[in-house]
Write a protein that holds these residues in place. Sequence first.
Motif, PDB file in Angstrom:
ATOM      1  N   ASN A   1       0.860  -1.187   0.000  1.00 48.90           N
ATOM      2  CA  ASN A   1       0.000   0.000   0.000  1.00 48.90           C
ATOM      3  C   ASN A   1       0.899   1.240   0.000  1.00 48.90           C
ATOM      4  O   ASN A   1       1.522   1.556   1.013  1.00 48.90           O
ATOM      5  N   PRO A   2       1.006   1.962  -1.123  1.00 41.65           N
ATOM      6  CA  PRO A   2       1.942   3.095  -1.174  1.00 41.65           C
ATOM      7  C   PRO A   2       1.619   4.197  -0.181  1.00 41.65           C
ATOM      8  O   PRO A   2       2.530   4.865   0.317  1.00 41.65           O
ATOM      9  N   ALA A   3       0.359   4.414   0.147  1.00 40.87           N
ATOM     10  CA  ALA A   3       0.001   5.469   1.089  1.00 40.87           C
ATOM     11  C   ALA A   3       0.375   5.091   2.515  1.00 40.87           C
ATOM     12  O   ALA A   3       0.918   5.908   3.264  1.00 40.87           O
ATOM     13  N   LYS A   4       0.092   3.840   2.915  1.00 42.68           N
ATOM     14  CA  LYS A   4       0.490   3.395   4.259  1.00 42.68           C
ATOM     15  C   LYS A   4       2.004   3.366   4.393  1.00 42.68           C
ATOM     16  O   LYS A   4       2.554   3.735   5.442  1.00 42.68           O
ATOM     17  N   THR A   5       2.683   2.937   3.341  1.00 49.36           N
ATOM     18  CA  THR A   5       4.145   2.916   3.365  1.00 49.36           C
ATOM     19  C   THR A   5       4.702   4.316   3.563  1.00 49.36           C
ATOM     20  O   THR A   5       5.600   4.541   4.384  1.00 49.36           O
ATOM     21  N   LEU A   6       4.154   5.287   2.830  1.00 51.39           N
ATOM     22  CA  LEU A   6       4.624   6.663   2.961  1.00 51.39           C
ATOM     23  C   LEU A   6       4.337   7.203   4.348  1.00 51.39           C
ATOM     24  O   LEU A   6       5.176   7.888   4.950  1.00 51.39           O
ATOM     25  N   ALA A   7       3.167   6.912   4.897  1.00 53.23           N
ATOM     26  CA  ALA A   7       2.833   7.376   6.243  1.00 53.23           C
ATOM     27  C   ALA A   7       3.812   6.816   7.265  1.00 53.23           C
ATOM     28  O   ALA A   7       4.277   7.540   8.157  1.00 53.23           O
ATOM     29  N   ALA A   8       4.142   5.531   7.148  1.00 58.10           N
ATOM     30  CA  ALA A   8       5.088   4.922   8.081  1.00 58.10           C
ATOM     31  C   ALA A   8       6.470   5.537   7.940  1.00 58.10           C
ATOM     32  O   ALA A   8       7.185   5.746   8.935  1.00 58.10           O
ATOM     33  N   GLU A   9       6.872   5.844   6.718  1.00 61.94           N
ATOM     34  CA  GLU A   9       8.186   6.443   6.483  1.00 61.94           C
ATOM     35  C   GLU A   9       8.278   7.859   7.047  1.00 61.94           C
ATOM     36  O   GLU A   9       9.357   8.300   7.456  1.00 61.94           O
ATOM     37  N   LEU A  10       7.159   8.585   7.060  1.00 61.25           N
ATOM     38  CA  LEU A  10       7.186   9.979   7.501  1.00 61.25           C
ATOM     39  C   LEU A  10       7.054  10.132   9.012  1.00 61.25           C
ATOM     40  O   LEU A  10       7.257  11.237   9.531  1.00 61.25           O
ATOM     41  N   ALA A  11       6.720   9.080   9.720  1.00 61.55           N
ATOM     42  CA  ALA A  11       6.580   9.182  11.177  1.00 61.55           C
ATOM     43  C   ALA A  11       7.898   9.621  11.802  1.00 61.55           C
ATOM     44  O   ALA A  11       8.973   9.144  11.432  1.00 61.55           O
ATOM     45  N   ASP A  12       7.826  10.577  12.725  1.00 63.45           N
ATOM     46  CA  ASP A  12       8.997  11.081  13.454  1.00 63.45           C
ATOM     47  C   ASP A  12      10.033  11.710  12.530  1.00 63.45           C
ATOM     48  O   ASP A  12      11.234  11.669  12.799  1.00 63.45           O
ATOM     49  N   THR A  13       9.593  12.266  11.411  1.00 63.38           N
ATOM     50  CA  THR A  13      10.503  12.957  10.503  1.00 63.38           C
ATOM     51  C   THR A  13       9.954  14.347  10.185  1.00 63.38           C
ATOM     52  O   THR A  13       8.775  14.639  10.429  1.00 63.38           O
ATOM     53  N   LEU A  14      10.812  15.177   9.634  1.00 64.39           N
ATOM     54  CA  LEU A  14      10.384  16.429   9.030  1.00 64.39           C
ATOM     55  C   LEU A  14      10.409  16.222   7.521  1.00 64.39           C
ATOM     56  O   LEU A  14      11.490  16.162   6.918  1.00 64.39           O
ATOM     57  N   PRO A  15       9.250  16.083   6.873  1.00 64.69           N
ATOM     58  CA  PRO A  15       9.252  15.849   5.425  1.00 64.69           C
ATOM     59  C   PRO A  15       9.725  17.090   4.665  1.00 64.69           C
ATOM     60  O   PRO A  15       9.230  18.198   4.895  1.00 64.69           O
ATOM     61  N   LEU A  16      10.685  16.892   3.783  1.00 64.36           N
ATOM     62  CA  LEU A  16      11.085  17.904   2.811  1.00 64.36           C
ATOM     63  C   LEU A  16      10.485  17.472   1.485  1.00 64.36           C
ATOM     64  O   LEU A  16      10.981  16.538   0.839  1.00 64.36           O
ATOM     65  N   ILE A  17       9.389  18.102   1.095  1.00 68.43           N
ATOM     66  CA  ILE A  17       8.644  17.685  -0.094  1.00 68.43           C
ATOM     67  C   ILE A  17       9.217  18.420  -1.296  1.00 68.43           C
ATOM     68  O   ILE A  17       9.082  19.637  -1.423  1.00 68.43           O
ATOM     69  N   TRP A  18       9.877  17.671  -2.171  1.00 70.59           N
ATOM     70  CA  TRP A  18      10.478  18.225  -3.384  1.00 70.59           C
ATOM     71  C   TRP A  18       9.624  17.810  -4.577  1.00 70.59           C
ATOM     72  O   TRP A  18       9.290  16.631  -4.721  1.00 70.59           O
ATOM     73  N   THR A  19       9.262  18.757  -5.393  1.00 71.41           N
ATOM     74  CA  THR A  19       8.375  18.469  -6.516  1.00 71.41           C
ATOM     75  C   THR A  19       9.074  18.768  -7.830  1.00 71.41           C
ATOM     76  O   THR A  19       9.911  19.664  -7.918  1.00 71.41           O
ATOM     77  N   GLU A  20       8.712  17.998  -8.842  1.00 68.03           N
ATOM     78  CA  GLU A  20       9.243  18.220 -10.190  1.00 68.03           C
ATOM     79  C   GLU A  20       8.130  17.993 -11.201  1.00 68.03           C
ATOM     80  O   GLU A  20       7.461  16.960 -11.178  1.00 68.03           O
ATOM     81  N   GLY A  21       7.914  18.956 -12.048  1.00 74.64           N
ATOM     82  CA  GLY A  21       6.828  18.887 -13.015  1.00 74.64           C
ATOM     83  C   GLY A  21       5.722  19.856 -12.656  1.00 74.64           C
ATOM     84  O   GLY A  21       5.543  20.214 -11.485  1.00 74.64           O
ATOM     85  N   VAL A  22       4.983  20.292 -13.666  1.00 76.87           N
ATOM     86  CA  VAL A  22       3.954  21.314 -13.458  1.00 76.87           C
ATOM     87  C   VAL A  22       2.901  20.853 -12.466  1.00 76.87           C
ATOM     88  O   VAL A  22       2.539  21.559 -11.525  1.00 76.87           O
ATOM     89  N   SER A  23       2.393  19.651 -12.637  1.00 79.67           N
ATOM     90  CA  SER A  23       1.314  19.166 -11.776  1.00 79.67           C
ATOM     91  C   SER A  23       1.788  18.835 -10.372  1.00 79.67           C
ATOM     92  O   SER A  23       1.014  18.906  -9.418  1.00 79.67           O
ATOM     93  N   ALA A  24       3.054  18.458 -10.241  1.00 79.31           N
ATOM     94  CA  ALA A  24       3.549  18.027  -8.933  1.00 79.31           C
ATOM     95  C   ALA A  24       3.630  19.185  -7.944  1.00 79.31           C
ATOM     96  O   ALA A  24       3.508  18.975  -6.735  1.00 79.31           O
ATOM     97  N   GLY A  25       3.836  20.414  -8.439  1.00 82.24           N
ATOM     98  CA  GLY A  25       3.967  21.561  -7.543  1.00 82.24           C
ATOM     99  C   GLY A  25       2.756  21.753  -6.636  1.00 82.24           C
ATOM    100  O   GLY A  25       2.888  21.723  -5.400  1.00 82.24           O
TER     101      GLY A  25
END
Length: 375
Positions: A227-251
Motif C-alpha cells: 500500500n503506497p500510502a500506508k508505506t509513505l505514512a510509516a516512512e514519515l513518522a517522526d521525521t520532518l518531510p522535505l517535499i520536493w516536486t518536479e513537473g507542473v502538476s507536482a507543484g
Amino acid sequence: MLDESLLDTPEALAEADRRALLRGAAEAGARVRTAARHAAEAGVHDLKPDGRPRAVLIAGPGAAAICVADLLGTLAGSTSPVTRLAPSGVAPAAGALRWELPGWAGSVDLLIITTPDGTEPGLSLLAEQAYRRGCTVVAVAPSGTPLTEAVHGNHGLFVPMATTPYEHDEPLAASAPGVLWALLTPLLALLDRTGTLAAPPDALEKVADRLDHIAERCGPAIATYSNPAKTLAAELADTLPLIWTEGVSAGPAGRRFAAALAELSGHPALVAELPEALSSHSALLAGPLAASADPDDFFRDRVEEPPALHARVVLLRDRPSGGLTAAPTARDLALSHDTPISELEPEAGGELETLAELIAITDFAAVYLALASVV
C-alpha cells in the motif's frame, strides 16, 4: 509516534476515524462524478461565454480555497491569470473575515467563490460588491446557505457543493479529500467552458476512474507492504518531510500534501520545487536534521526516549517535459547526507489524471498518519 500495527488493522482505523477522512478519500472518484453532475444541472455546460475572462479571482476561507486557487492557476497557465483574494479580519472565524476586490476588477473578470461552509457574511458581501462592479460571479458551496441567496440575488451562478450525509455530523476539515474534489470539479468544468483550461467531461470521468483505482490500491484493507500510502505514512513518522516536486502538476500536489499533513495530523513539512530545492534545502540536510547528526542515537533507549527529529525527502514527480530532470541530483544530495528519500511518480495519463493520482496517494498518506499517530 506512529502505531504501525494500527495501520494494518482496518477495524481500529475505522474506530479512530471519527471525521470520516478515510471514507472521504475512498469516495473521491464518486465525489467527482456527483460534483460534475451538479455542475451540469446548474447550467455550466449551457453557458455561452464571449471569451476567456481577463482574470479569474478566487475567494474563500482556509486551506480549501488556497488549494483550489493553486490548482486552477497551475492548470490555466498564462491563458488567464488566477488570483486568490486573501481575507482580512481579526480572527479566523467565519463572521470575522472580509474579502475585497482589487481596484481594477470589472466586467471582463470572473469572480469564483468557493467554500465548504457558505455562512460567511464576508463572502455574501463580496458577491454584492462584484455585482456592482459588473463582474461575473460563480459560487460553489453547500446549498441552502446564506451564500446561496446572495449569489442568486446578485444574478450569479450557484453550483451546490457535493456533500454526503455523514459530513453534516462534524465540521468539515478544509484539507479533507472529499472537500477538495467537491469544490474543484465544478470549477474545472466552468473554466473548461470559458476556454481557460482543458477539462472536458470525458477528462473528468478519467479523473474519477483514476481516483477509484488509487482507492483500491491505498484502501485500509490493503497491507502496508503493498500500500503506497500506508508505506509513505510509516516512512514519515517522526521525521520532518522535505517535499520536493518536479513537473507542473507536482507543484500544487506537493503544497496540498503539506497543508493536509499540517491540518489533519499536525505534522509540519517544507515544500520546494526542483531544481531550486537543491539549494534552498541543502543547509537543512547538512545541519542537525540530517540522519547522521546525532552520533549518540545508537545508544538511545528505543522504548523510553523519543527519536530525534530528522529530515526525510519526499520526491513527487510528474513526467518532466523534454527529458530534463533534476531527480538524480536530488537523490545524490539526499543520500550524501544520509537522508532517506521516498518517491512517488504517477502512471501515464493526462495532466488531470496524473495530478489526481499524486493528490490521492498523498491524501491517503496524510489520513493514515493522522489516524495512527500516538500522542
